[in-house]
Scaffold this motif. Structure first.
Motif, PDB file in Angstrom:
ATOM      1  N   GLY A 164     -14.065  -0.319 -89.506  1.00 15.59           N
ATOM      2  CA  GLY A 164     -14.392   1.090 -89.349  1.00 15.59           C
ATOM      3  C   GLY A 164     -14.059   1.650 -87.981  1.00 15.59           C
ATOM      4  N   VAL A 165     -13.620   0.796 -87.047  1.00 13.39           N
ATOM      5  CA  VAL A 165     -13.167   1.259 -85.732  1.00 13.39           C
ATOM      6  C   VAL A 165     -11.644   1.260 -85.773  1.00 13.39           C
ATOM      7  CG1 VAL A 165     -13.121   0.828 -83.249  1.00 13.39           C
ATOM      8  CG2 VAL A 165     -15.195   0.328 -84.559  1.00 13.39           C
TER       9      VAL A 165
ATOM     10  N   TYR B 132     -14.001   6.292 -79.075  1.00 14.84           N
ATOM     11  CA  TYR B 132     -13.664   5.441 -80.210  1.00 14.84           C
ATOM     12  C   TYR B 132     -13.497   6.312 -81.446  1.00 14.84           C
ATOM     13  CZ  TYR B 132     -15.524   1.898 -77.073  1.00 14.84           C
ATOM     14  OH  TYR B 132     -15.768   1.091 -75.983  1.00 14.84           O
ATOM     15  N   GLU B 133     -12.444   6.099 -82.205  1.00 12.00           N
ATOM     16  CA  GLU B 133     -12.248   6.768 -83.482  1.00 12.00           C
ATOM     17  C   GLU B 133     -12.846   5.849 -84.549  1.00 12.00           C
ATOM     18  OE1 GLU B 133      -8.179   7.975 -84.064  1.00 12.00           O
ATOM     19  OE2 GLU B 133      -8.019   8.656 -81.995  1.00 12.00           O
ATOM     20  N   ILE B 134     -13.840   6.366 -85.274  1.00 13.60           N
ATOM     21  CA  ILE B 134     -14.579   5.534 -86.231  1.00 13.60           C
ATOM     22  C   ILE B 134     -14.706   6.228 -87.584  1.00 13.60           C
ATOM     23  CG2 ILE B 134     -15.870   4.347 -84.405  1.00 13.60           C
ATOM     24  CD1 ILE B 134     -18.274   6.152 -85.050  1.00 13.60           C
ATOM     25  N   ASP B 135     -15.040   5.441 -88.599  1.00 11.04           N
ATOM     26  CA  ASP B 135     -15.224   5.990 -89.944  1.00 11.04           C
ATOM     27  C   ASP B 135     -16.482   6.848 -90.048  1.00 11.04           C
ATOM     28  OD1 ASP B 135     -12.935   4.850 -90.968  1.00 11.04           O
ATOM     29  OD2 ASP B 135     -13.966   3.128 -91.835  1.00 11.04           O
TER      30      ASP B 135
ATOM     31  N   LEU C  57     -21.729   2.156 -86.081  1.00  9.24           N
ATOM     32  CA  LEU C  57     -22.442   1.844 -84.841  1.00  9.24           C
ATOM     33  C   LEU C  57     -23.724   1.053 -85.061  1.00  9.24           C
ATOM     34  CD1 LEU C  57     -21.989   5.355 -83.222  1.00  9.24           C
ATOM     35  CD2 LEU C  57     -20.495   3.346 -83.007  1.00  9.24           C
ATOM     36  N   THR C  58     -24.175   0.961 -86.319  1.00  9.62           N
ATOM     37  CA  THR C  58     -25.381   0.173 -86.619  1.00  9.62           C
ATOM     38  C   THR C  58     -25.038  -1.074 -87.425  1.00  9.62           C
ATOM     39  OG1 THR C  58     -25.830   1.535 -88.574  1.00  9.62           O
ATOM     40  CG2 THR C  58     -26.926   2.164 -86.511  1.00  9.62           C
ATOM     41  N   SER C  59     -23.768  -1.363 -87.578  1.00  8.35           N
ATOM     42  CA  SER C  59     -23.350  -2.533 -88.349  1.00  8.35           C
ATOM     43  C   SER C  59     -23.581  -3.815 -87.549  1.00  8.35           C
ATOM     44  CB  SER C  59     -21.874  -2.422 -88.725  1.00  8.35           C
ATOM     45  OG  SER C  59     -21.043  -2.552 -87.577  1.00  8.35           O
ATOM     46  N   ALA C  60     -23.722  -4.908 -88.267  1.00  6.48           N
ATOM     47  CA  ALA C  60     -23.878  -6.216 -87.629  1.00  6.48           C
ATOM     48  C   ALA C  60     -22.638  -6.551 -86.799  1.00  6.48           C
ATOM     49  CB  ALA C  60     -24.133  -7.284 -88.683  1.00  6.48           C
ATOM     50  N   ALA C  61     -21.465  -6.182 -87.304  1.00 13.90           N
ATOM     51  CA  ALA C  61     -20.225  -6.467 -86.579  1.00 13.90           C
ATOM     52  C   ALA C  61     -20.181  -5.731 -85.240  1.00 13.90           C
ATOM     53  CB  ALA C  61     -19.018  -6.084 -87.437  1.00 13.90           C
ATOM     54  N   TRP C  62     -20.630  -4.455 -85.226  1.00 14.28           N
ATOM     55  CA  TRP C  62     -20.670  -3.694 -83.973  1.00 14.28           C
ATOM     56  C   TRP C  62     -21.657  -4.336 -82.996  1.00 14.28           C
ATOM     57  CZ3 TRP C  62     -17.928   0.401 -81.969  1.00 14.28           C
ATOM     58  CH2 TRP C  62     -18.449   0.988 -80.809  1.00 14.28           C
ATOM     59  N   ALA C  63     -22.818  -4.690 -83.485  1.00  8.43           N
ATOM     60  CA  ALA C  63     -23.838  -5.315 -82.626  1.00  8.43           C
ATOM     61  C   ALA C  63     -23.312  -6.610 -82.016  1.00  8.43           C
ATOM     62  CB  ALA C  63     -25.109  -5.567 -83.422  1.00  8.43           C
TER      63      ALA C  63
END
Length: 116
Positions: free
Chosen positions: A40-41, A75-78, A83-89
């Motif tokens: 999503g980034v 950042y261009e994001i979906d 921003l609250t995803s496990a991958a982002w964290a």
């Protein structure tokens, strides 16, 4: 945004002057590459503020002093859910950023913008 992203996430901050070289190294070589792997980034760009600028407003040229934080990342994001995803964290806590850089940042601002 030609990549399908519909939102911008903007982060601005200042960093202690004696940590500025480390800040830029880690941001460019670790932090942004880690965040770009998050689903999503789509893109990331970093900027350093100019102390001032001249511009024409209402037919009058004015000198405008910069009043915000000195650095900005966009950042261009979906969407905000990225921003609250496990991958982002996980990406945000990877590498030297959390221990060697984040403690020396201040005046942090986080803003999400939706494309109209």
């Amino acid at each position: 945004m030609e990549n399908g992203a519909r939102y911008l996430f903007m982060v601005s901050m200042d960093v202690d002057r004696d940590k500025e070289a480390l800040f830029n190294e880690v941001y460019d070589q670790e932090h942004v590459p880690n965040l770009l792997k998050v689903p999503g980034v789509h893109a990331a760009r970093r900027f350093k503020a100019e102390p001032s600028c001249r511009l024409n407003i209402g037919g009058e040229e004015k000198q405008i002093a910069h009043e915000g934080a000195g650095y900005c990342a966009i950042y261009e994001i979906d969407g905000p859910h990225v921003l609250t995803s496990a991958a982002w964290a996980q990406a945000g806590e990877a590498g030297r950023w959390p221990q060697q850089v984040r403690p020396f940042t201040r005046n942090r601002r986080h803003t999400v913008f939706k494309m109209l």
